[in-house]
Scaffold this active site. Structure first.
Site, PDB file in Angstrom:
ATOM      1  N   GLY A 245     -35.608  -2.321  -5.095  1.00 36.22           N
ATOM      2  CA  GLY A 245     -35.698  -1.201  -4.163  1.00 36.22           C
ATOM      3  C   GLY A 245     -35.535   0.118  -4.886  1.00 36.22           C
TER       4      GLY A 245
ATOM      5  N   LYS B  72     -18.877   2.254  14.506  1.00 32.03           N
ATOM      6  CA  LYS B  72     -20.336   2.250  14.313  1.00 32.03           C
ATOM      7  C   LYS B  72     -20.997   2.477  15.667  1.00 32.03           C
ATOM      8  CE  LYS B  72     -23.449   1.305  11.030  1.00 32.03           C
ATOM      9  NZ  LYS B  72     -23.378   1.593   9.597  1.00 32.03           N
TER      10      LYS B  72
ATOM     11  N   GLY C  49     -35.651   3.238  -3.393  1.00 33.38           N
ATOM     12  CA  GLY C  49     -35.531   4.244  -2.336  1.00 33.38           C
ATOM     13  C   GLY C  49     -34.533   5.309  -2.740  1.00 33.38           C
ATOM     14  N   HIS C  50     -33.845   5.869  -1.753  1.00 29.89           N
ATOM     15  CA  HIS C  50     -32.922   6.973  -2.037  1.00 29.89           C
ATOM     16  C   HIS C  50     -31.875   6.577  -3.068  1.00 29.89           C
ATOM     17  CE1 HIS C  50     -34.570   8.362   1.840  1.00 29.89           C
ATOM     18  NE2 HIS C  50     -34.469   9.524   1.240  1.00 29.89           N
ATOM     19  N   VAL C  51     -31.277   5.408  -2.880  1.00 26.36           N
ATOM     20  CA  VAL C  51     -30.205   4.988  -3.788  1.00 26.36           C
ATOM     21  C   VAL C  51     -30.799   4.370  -5.060  1.00 26.36           C
ATOM     22  CG1 VAL C  51     -28.177   3.524  -4.077  1.00 26.36           C
ATOM     23  CG2 VAL C  51     -28.622   4.585  -1.861  1.00 26.36           C
TER      24      VAL C  51
HETATM   25  P1  NAD Z   1     -34.187   3.511   1.458  1.00 28.98           P
HETATM   26  O1  NAD Z   1     -34.842   3.128   2.729  1.00 28.98           O
HETATM   27  O2  NAD Z   1     -34.322   4.923   0.966  1.00 28.98           O
HETATM   28  O3  NAD Z   1     -34.703   2.571   0.266  1.00 28.98           O
HETATM   29  C1  NAD Z   1     -34.937   1.217   0.385  1.00 28.98           C
HETATM   30  C2  NAD Z   1     -36.107   0.895  -0.529  1.00 28.98           C
HETATM   31  O4  NAD Z   1     -36.275  -0.509  -0.564  1.00 28.98           O
HETATM   32  C3  NAD Z   1     -37.433   1.494  -0.053  1.00 28.98           C
HETATM   33  O5  NAD Z   1     -38.049   2.188  -1.133  1.00 28.98           O
HETATM   34  C4  NAD Z   1     -38.226   0.278   0.375  1.00 28.98           C
HETATM   35  O6  NAD Z   1     -39.625   0.431   0.181  1.00 28.98           O
HETATM   36  C5  NAD Z   1     -37.649  -0.788  -0.532  1.00 28.98           C
HETATM   37  N1  NAD Z   1     -37.866  -2.147  -0.085  1.00 28.98           N
HETATM   38  C6  NAD Z   1     -37.909  -2.638   1.175  1.00 28.98           C
HETATM   39  N2  NAD Z   1     -38.127  -3.961   1.165  1.00 28.98           N
HETATM   40  C7  NAD Z   1     -38.212  -4.322  -0.138  1.00 28.98           C
HETATM   41  C8  NAD Z   1     -38.403  -5.559  -0.798  1.00 28.98           C
HETATM   42  N3  NAD Z   1     -38.598  -6.688  -0.141  1.00 28.98           N
HETATM   43  N4  NAD Z   1     -38.417  -5.566  -2.148  1.00 28.98           N
HETATM   44  C9  NAD Z   1     -38.238  -4.416  -2.855  1.00 28.98           C
HETATM   45  N5  NAD Z   1     -38.063  -3.223  -2.276  1.00 28.98           N
HETATM   46  C10 NAD Z   1     -38.039  -3.171  -0.933  1.00 28.98           C
HETATM   47  O7  NAD Z   1     -32.660   3.109   1.611  1.00 28.98           O
HETATM   48  P2  NAD Z   1     -31.436   3.600   0.728  1.00 28.98           P
HETATM   49  O8  NAD Z   1     -30.776   4.736   1.435  1.00 28.98           O
HETATM   50  O9  NAD Z   1     -31.876   3.759  -0.688  1.00 28.98           O
HETATM   51  O10 NAD Z   1     -30.434   2.367   0.868  1.00 28.98           O
HETATM   52  C11 NAD Z   1     -30.679   1.147   0.153  1.00 28.98           C
HETATM   53  C12 NAD Z   1     -29.683   0.095   0.589  1.00 28.98           C
HETATM   54  O11 NAD Z   1     -28.355   0.569   0.337  1.00 28.98           O
HETATM   55  C13 NAD Z   1     -29.710  -0.237   2.088  1.00 28.98           C
HETATM   56  O12 NAD Z   1     -29.393  -1.601   2.239  1.00 28.98           O
HETATM   57  C14 NAD Z   1     -28.603   0.620   2.662  1.00 28.98           C
HETATM   58  O13 NAD Z   1     -28.076   0.042   3.855  1.00 28.98           O
HETATM   59  C15 NAD Z   1     -27.584   0.543   1.543  1.00 28.98           C
HETATM   60  N6  NAD Z   1     -26.667   1.681   1.514  1.00 28.98           N
HETATM   61  C16 NAD Z   1     -27.140   2.939   1.403  1.00 28.98           C
HETATM   62  C17 NAD Z   1     -26.248   4.007   1.380  1.00 28.98           C
HETATM   63  C18 NAD Z   1     -26.746   5.416   1.240  1.00 28.98           C
HETATM   64  O14 NAD Z   1     -25.931   6.305   0.973  1.00 28.98           O
HETATM   65  N7  NAD Z   1     -28.047   5.662   1.379  1.00 28.98           N
HETATM   66  C19 NAD Z   1     -24.859   3.789   1.468  1.00 28.98           C
HETATM   67  C20 NAD Z   1     -24.390   2.462   1.553  1.00 28.98           C
HETATM   68  C21 NAD Z   1     -25.306   1.420   1.580  1.00 28.98           C
END
Ligand code: NAD
Length: 349
Positions: free
Chosen positions: A175, A75, A177-179
């Site tokens: 949440g 990392k 977001g992307h996932v």
């Molecule tokens: P992202 O930033 O696109 O989405 C996160 C979402 O959570 C955002 O829409 C944000 O507004 C929302 N959020 C923040 N605080 C909040 C709260 N208190 N209550 C409700 N919603 C809230 O991130 P992502 O890429 O979708 O990743 C989500 C999680 O998955 C993260 O913890 C990330 O570390 C983990 N993760 C992601 C990936 C990946 O491929 N993107 C891979 C492994 C792990």
């Protein structure tokens, strides 16, 4: 205290011209190069940055090993505010530091970094993954992470005795977001009932139109449902929240969902099924694995590889039951076993 007891290399990266301040930690390369993302964050102190990179790189070792990848764990953390402090020159300089490790560390994107940053790193090293598909990379890992979580939840449902399909299942997604948003779409397509929350209303509107119900962000973990799926922040299972959960299963993408390992033991005592985060959210790294080793990235093959997460989780739950330990402990032990076996095989070769 043994701060870096098992780490193989820790490199402090200071570039006076660009102002880069970063740390690369390579935890274990027994199975292959240490793969892990570059995180940019406003660390309060150098100690905080070091602690984070050591913890995160170790976590990547277990995630990659459990996912069956021939990859170790590593990392990078970059000290600074990704919104205001970032420059292309910093990421070019970082590329130089990564290159000097000669392939022991393979970088990717993470919190606070983007494809554009990866492209800057690429100007100085080939040891960077997750580049856009047009450039021969595997692109944004989020859709595959969401697909892996969708498949993994089925294993957790089966473990909880709730069947192995989404018929009549209610999932509360924290949440969008992307996932999270991609997961909600898969769940609705599969016939699940979905409740979702986000702190940004604009992320919720398209999902509401598809049929998801919405609750305020501070209530999502206490929704009465079958599955609580954390897809936003870490440490959502902590002493203040654990007693408020009204689900049977916890299974989502967020990293480090347990505030500490004892929370996972307590979930087991309370009869809740917890899908270890580093097992269920491995879709992104499995996707990256598909662009390595001289292979041409193929999205359909990647998708099939990601589907292995359901079986991996089934194995984790089976071992957890057999040994009477919580699933997060069984999962970590399975990863450690694979690494130990590889060490023995190398030593006896
Ligand atoms: P992202 O930033 O696109 O989405 C996160 C979402 O959570 C955002 O829409 C944000 O507004 C929302 N959020 C923040 N605080 C909040 C709260 N208190 N209550 C409700 N919603 C809230 O991130 P992502 O890429 O979708 O990743 C989500 C999680 O998955 C993260 O913890 C990330 O570390 C983990 N993760 C992601 C990936 C990946 O491929 N993107 C891979 C492994 C792990």
């Amino acid at each position: 205290m043994r701060l870096f007891g098992e780490h193989e290399q820790i490199v402090v990266c200071t570039d006076r011209d660009s102002g880069l301040r970063a740390i690369i930690a390579v935890h274990d390369t027994t199975l292959g190069p240490g793969l892990g993302g570059i995180r940019m964050w406003t660390y309060a102190s150098d100690e905080a940055a070091l602690t984070d990179v050591l913890r995160l790189s170790e976590g990547m070792t277990y995630k990659n090993a459990l996912a069956g990848l021939d990859l170790g764990g590593g990392k990078t953390v970059v000290v600074g505010d990704p919104r205001t402090d970032k420059t292309p020159e910093q990421f070019q300089a970082l590329g130089g530091f990564i290159d000097r490790l000669g392939g022991a560390y393979l970088a990717a994107e993470d919190v606070g970094t983007t494809t554009q940053d990866a492209e800057q790193v690429r100007t100085r090293t080939r040891y960077i993954t997750g580049l856009p598909v047009e450039q021969g990379g595997s692109g944004d890992p989020s859709p595959m992470t969401a697909w892996g979580v969708f498949c993994g939840i089925r294993a957790a449902l089966a473990e909880a005795g709730l069947g192995a399909t989404y018929d009549g299942v209610h999932v509360a997604v924290q949440g969008a977001g992307h996932v999270g948003a991609a997961l909600v779409r898969h769940l609705l397509d599969a016939g699940a009932t979905v409740t979702v929350a986000d702190i940004h209303a604009d992320r919720l509107e398209p999902l509401q139109e598809l049929g998801a119900a919405v609750v305020p962000a501070e209530q999502i973990h206490q929704v009465e449902c079958d599955v609580y799926s954390p897809c936003a922040l870490g440490a959502v299972i902590r002493p203040e929240t654990i007693g408020r959960l009204r689900c049977r299963v916890i299974a989502g993408a967020a990293n480090n969902q347990l505030s500490d390992a004892a929370m996972g033991d307590e979930l087991k005592q309370r009869g809740l099924v917890y899908a270890p985060d580093f097992a269920i959210n491995a879709g992104g790294v499995i996707n990256i694995g598909e662009e390595l080793g001289g292979r041409v990235y193929d999205a359909e093959r990647a998708r099939q590889s990601v589907e292995r997460i359901e079986q991996t989780l089934g194995d984790v739950f089976e071992r957890s039951r057999r040994e009477g330990v919580a699933p997060h402990r069984a999962a970590e032990q399975m990863a450690r076993d694979r690494i130990s076996a590889a060490r023995v095989a190398t030593a006896t070769r």
